[in-house]
Design a protein around this motif. Structure first.
Motif, PDB file in Angstrom:
ATOM      1  N   LEU A   1      -8.888   2.241 -10.458  1.00 32.28           N
ATOM      2  CA  LEU A   1      -7.907   1.478  -9.690  1.00 32.28           C
ATOM      3  C   LEU A   1      -8.251   1.461  -8.200  1.00 32.28           C
ATOM      4  CD1 LEU A   1      -4.428   2.343 -11.249  1.00 32.28           C
ATOM      5  CD2 LEU A   1      -5.571   0.120 -11.196  1.00 32.28           C
TER       6      LEU A   1
ATOM      7  N   GLU B   1      -9.329  -5.304   1.014  1.00 36.23           N
ATOM      8  CA  GLU B   1      -8.243  -6.267   0.879  1.00 36.23           C
ATOM      9  C   GLU B   1      -7.389  -6.257   2.140  1.00 36.23           C
ATOM     10  OE1 GLU B   1      -7.071  -6.432  -3.768  1.00 36.23           O
ATOM     11  OE2 GLU B   1      -6.108  -4.977  -2.482  1.00 36.23           O
TER      12      GLU B   1
ATOM     13  N   TRP C   1       0.808  -1.219   0.000  1.00 35.26           N
ATOM     14  CA  TRP C   1       0.000   0.000   0.000  1.00 35.26           C
ATOM     15  C   TRP C   1       0.843   1.271   0.000  1.00 35.26           C
ATOM     16  CZ3 TRP C   1      -4.689   1.077  -1.434  1.00 35.26           C
ATOM     17  CH2 TRP C   1      -5.572   0.008  -1.588  1.00 35.26           C
TER      18      TRP C   1
ATOM     19  N   LEU D   1     -12.917  -9.425  -5.866  1.00 34.74           N
ATOM     20  CA  LEU D   1     -12.083  -8.925  -4.784  1.00 34.74           C
ATOM     21  C   LEU D   1     -12.947  -8.614  -3.581  1.00 34.74           C
ATOM     22  CD1 LEU D   1      -9.790  -6.470  -6.741  1.00 34.74           C
ATOM     23  CD2 LEU D   1      -9.201  -8.736  -5.924  1.00 34.74           C
TER      24      LEU D   1
ATOM     25  N   LEU E   1      -1.789  -9.004  -5.823  1.00 33.79           N
ATOM     26  CA  LEU E   1      -2.607  -8.402  -6.866  1.00 33.79           C
ATOM     27  C   LEU E   1      -3.524  -9.453  -7.477  1.00 33.79           C
ATOM     28  CD1 LEU E   1      -0.086  -6.143  -8.774  1.00 33.79           C
ATOM     29  CD2 LEU E   1      -2.222  -5.417  -7.735  1.00 33.79           C
TER      30      LEU E   1
ATOM     31  N   ARG F   1      -9.283  -1.438  -0.197  1.00 31.35           N
ATOM     32  CA  ARG F   1      -8.414  -0.851   0.825  1.00 31.35           C
ATOM     33  C   ARG F   1      -8.048  -1.936   1.831  1.00 31.35           C
ATOM     34  NH1 ARG F   1     -13.599   1.737   1.938  1.00 31.35           N
ATOM     35  NH2 ARG F   1     -14.413   1.090   3.984  1.00 31.35           N
TER      36      ARG F   1
ATOM     37  N   ARG G   1       0.991   1.570  -3.824  1.00 29.28           N
ATOM     38  CA  ARG G   1      -0.368   1.778  -4.317  1.00 29.28           C
ATOM     39  C   ARG G   1      -0.867   3.190  -3.987  1.00 29.28           C
ATOM     40  NH1 ARG G   1      -4.087  -3.601  -3.197  1.00 29.28           N
ATOM     41  NH2 ARG G   1      -3.151  -4.944  -4.793  1.00 29.28           N
ATOM     42  N   SER G   2      -0.592   3.632  -2.773  1.00 30.08           N
ATOM     43  CA  SER G   2      -1.005   4.990  -2.388  1.00 30.08           C
ATOM     44  C   SER G   2      -0.291   6.037  -3.235  1.00 30.08           C
ATOM     45  CB  SER G   2      -0.705   5.228  -0.904  1.00 30.08           C
ATOM     46  OG  SER G   2      -1.413   4.328  -0.097  1.00 30.08           O
TER      47      SER G   2
ATOM     48  N   ARG H   1     -10.747  -1.203  -7.851  1.00 29.67           N
ATOM     49  CA  ARG H   1     -10.175  -2.551  -8.014  1.00 29.67           C
ATOM     50  C   ARG H   1      -9.361  -2.973  -6.792  1.00 29.67           C
ATOM     51  NH1 ARG H   1      -8.755  -6.448 -11.756  1.00 29.67           N
ATOM     52  NH2 ARG H   1      -6.773  -7.476 -11.345  1.00 29.67           N
ATOM     53  N   TRP H   2      -8.561  -2.057  -6.259  1.00 25.92           N
ATOM     54  CA  TRP H   2      -7.685  -2.397  -5.154  1.00 25.92           C
ATOM     55  C   TRP H   2      -8.397  -2.404  -3.810  1.00 25.92           C
ATOM     56  CZ3 TRP H   2      -3.135   1.202  -7.014  1.00 25.92           C
ATOM     57  CH2 TRP H   2      -2.458   0.546  -8.050  1.00 25.92           C
TER      58      TRP H   2
END
Length: 307
Positions: free
Chosen positions: A165, A301, A64, A297, A307, A171, A67-68, A168-169
């Motif tokens: 995104l 998460e 993260w 997902l 991924l 948190r 990702r962040s 999709r990801w």
């Protein structure tokens, strides 16, 4: 409370964010120093991000961290400069029209990354949004500029990619949208520091009006607005959230008419109705292509998930 009522409640709450963003133009022109777009973007993002980090007291860990950083660049660090560049190079509202293409970008990206099938209803809604915003903001003296057009389209694509995104990801487990917004605002704000210094030099002197303006943009227009935006992304389809961004130029026009005494023509009113219609039409439920959709997902998460 029924699922439908809950969903529309989430839509209404998330819509408050682009409505708040619509006040940025009036606040900038009336309260802030002129010709300092990057400094203004920096003052919006970095203090708001640090405030949310202080409140949430949660820092990104593991994957993260990057990702962040990616989301912070897409939603803040790249989006803000591109938005201001388009606005400066494209008078007459052309930049707002290019931004209205965002929902159409979202349909393509959501199909690719989320497996959401683009329906004719949402494609029609996207076209209606561009038409409606065009009627609201375009003027007969609108000028075209290659760099400005590229910046406007890139800005819309950047914000759209960040929204998809983020959906999709999800948190990390146990991390709320407040912390997620803080991570992105801080990352994007740090990227803006060298850009603002190199392009605009030292910060300007601030009077009382500027301090009030920056406080409003930082707290209401950024910290609370982005917290609410990412909260909406976690509860609604990515394409539905993207369509809500059409409310921003409509809100800016209404505020300009009500607070600044700007003209409001019947054609603009028609454009508002079309843009609002496109926004509502774009809230239709997402349809997933089972054959192309990625594995489902979880809503949140775990920080160490792959991924």
């Amino acid at each position: 409370m029924s699922t439908l009522v809950t969903r529309w409640r989430s839509v209404a709450l998330t819509a408050l964010t682009p409505i708040a963003w619509g006040s940025t133009y009036a606040v900038t022109t009336e309260f802030l120093p002129p010709d300092r777009p990057l400094f203004t973007a920096l003052m919006r993002a970095l203090p708001a991000g640090l405030l949310l980090l202080a409140v949430s007291r949660v820092l990104p860990r593991g994957m993260w961290i990057w990702r962040s950083a990616v989301l912070g660049v897409l939603n803040i660090g790249a989006f803000f400069p591109l938005l201001f560049l388009a606005a400066y190079r494209l008078p007459g509202g052309v930049a707002a029209v290019l931004g209205a293409v965002g929902p159409l970008f979202a349909l393509g990206l959501a199909a690719l990354l989320l497996g959401e099938r683009p329906t004719w209803q949402k494609v029609l809604a996207g076209m209606a949004g561009v038409l409606g915003v065009g009627l609201v903001v375009l003027r007969s003296d609108a000028a075209l500029d290659g760099v400005g057009i590229a910046a406007g389209l890139a800005g819309a694509a950047s914000m759209t990619a960040g929204t998809v995104l983020a959906k999709r990801w999800g948190r990390p487990d146990g991390v709320g949208p407040l912390a997620l917004a803080g991570w992105q605002l801080a990352a994007g704000g740090l990227l803006l520091v060298p850009l603002a210094l190199l392009a605009e030099g030292a910060p300007p002197a601030l009077d009382g009006s500027a301090v009030i303006g920056y406080l409003y943009l930082g707290v209401i227009g950024t910290a609370l607005a982005y917290w609410n935006w990412f909260r909406g992304i976690s509860r609604l389809p990515a394409t539905s959230v993207s369509f809500l961004a059409l409310l921003s130029p409509v809100s800016a026009t209404v505020i300009g008419w009500a607070a600044l005494g700007q003209d409001l023509t019947p054609l603009q009113v028609l454009g508002m109705a079309i843009a609002l219609g496109g926004t509502l039409l774009g809230q239709g439920p997402a349809r997933t292509r089972i054959d192309l959709a990625p594995p489902a997902l979880p809503r949140r998460e775990r920080a160490g998930a792959a991924l």
